[in-house]
Scaffold this motif. Structure first.
Motif, short mmCIF file in Angstrom:
data_model
loop_
_atom_site.label_atom_id
_atom_site.label_comp_id
_atom_site.label_asym_id
_atom_site.label_seq_id
_atom_site.Cartn_x
_atom_site.Cartn_y
_atom_site.Cartn_z
N SER A 71 0.81 -1.21 0.00
CA SER A 71 0.00 0.00 0.00
C SER A 71 0.84 1.26 0.00
N TYR A 72 2.14 1.10 0.22
CA TYR A 72 2.97 2.29 0.33
C TYR A 72 3.83 2.48 -0.92
N SER A 83 -4.44 5.27 7.61
CA SER A 83 -5.50 5.88 6.80
C SER A 83 -6.73 4.97 6.71
N LYS A 128 -4.20 4.52 14.71
CA LYS A 128 -3.89 5.96 14.61
C LYS A 128 -5.16 6.65 14.13
N VAL A 156 5.76 5.08 14.39
CA VAL A 156 6.22 4.16 15.43
C VAL A 156 6.88 2.92 14.82
#
Ligand code: IMP
Ligand code: MG
Length: 188
Positions: free
Chosen positions: A71-72, A107, A134, A156
């Motif tokens: 996903s990155y 997200s 998050k 983190v």
């Protein structure tokens, strides 16, 4: 290669606190799924450490399966909303109680895509168990059934979560000092 101490801003969740919470989650899952059985689907690679500790506190019959998604964008620390399955399950989940095990929901894009794919395979039930949430960064709403800790918007690492693919083995969750990291990288 730098060491984890070089970029550590603070320990956010220490080992004792982590282990206590993981045990609680395992016990909660065991109560909720009495007389059922479960297939845990661990999202590689971040969810692995959490899964391995979690499953040892689960007392109902369970199996584990793995799935990998990317996903990155390369070299970035932000999900771009594009999610690709790079490794798929080896089992049929039709009629099964599925619990997705993830390290962190940021997200929400990754798990949103995973849920959509898995839903089409007709599981009996499907829910998410994430170690960290998050919350402030959410872009798509996803239902989280089990959550270890809600954490602030900081990068983190440790306990499965990586920094540049390293440090997943740390027994605690640390916050990365991004300024120190940039300095170290600048020197290279
Ligand atoms: P999302 O699609 O934005 O929810 O991203 C979820 C994925 O991003 C997680 O499974 C992690 O692999 C990664 N990620 C998000 N935040 C962090 C972080 O603070 N440290 C390490 N990995 C992270
Ligand atoms: Mg992950």
């Amino acid at each position: 290669m730098y060491s984890y101490q070089d970029v550590l801003a603070e320990v956010l969740i220490d080992e004792t606190t982590l282990q206590k919470r993981v045990k609680e989650l395992g016990e909660e899952i065991s109560r909720d799924y009495q007389n059922e059985d479960i297939v845990f689907i661990c999202i590689l690679r971040g969810g692995v450490v959490f899964l391995i500790d979690l499953m040892r506190h689960v007392t109902v019959p369970n199996q584990i399966e793995f799935m990998a998604v990317s996903s990155y964008g390369v070299g970035t620390r932000k999900s771009n909303g594009e999610v690709r399955i790079t490794y798929d399950l080896n089992t049929n989940i039709e009629g099964r109680n599925v619990i997705i095990v993830e390290d962190i929901v940021d997200s929400g894009n990754t798990l949103n895509a995973v849920i959509q794919v898995l839903s089409t395979r007709n599981p009996k039930s499907l829910c998410i168990c994430t170690l960290l949430d998050k919350e402030d960064r959410r872009e798509v709403e996803i239902p989280i059934r089990y959550c270890g800790f809600v954490i602030p918007d900081k990068f983190v690492y440790g306990y499965g979560l990586d920094l540049d693919d390293y440090f997943r083995n740390l027994p605690f969750i640390g916050v990365v000092d991004l300024e120190k990291l940039e300095k170290i990288k600048g020197k290279k």
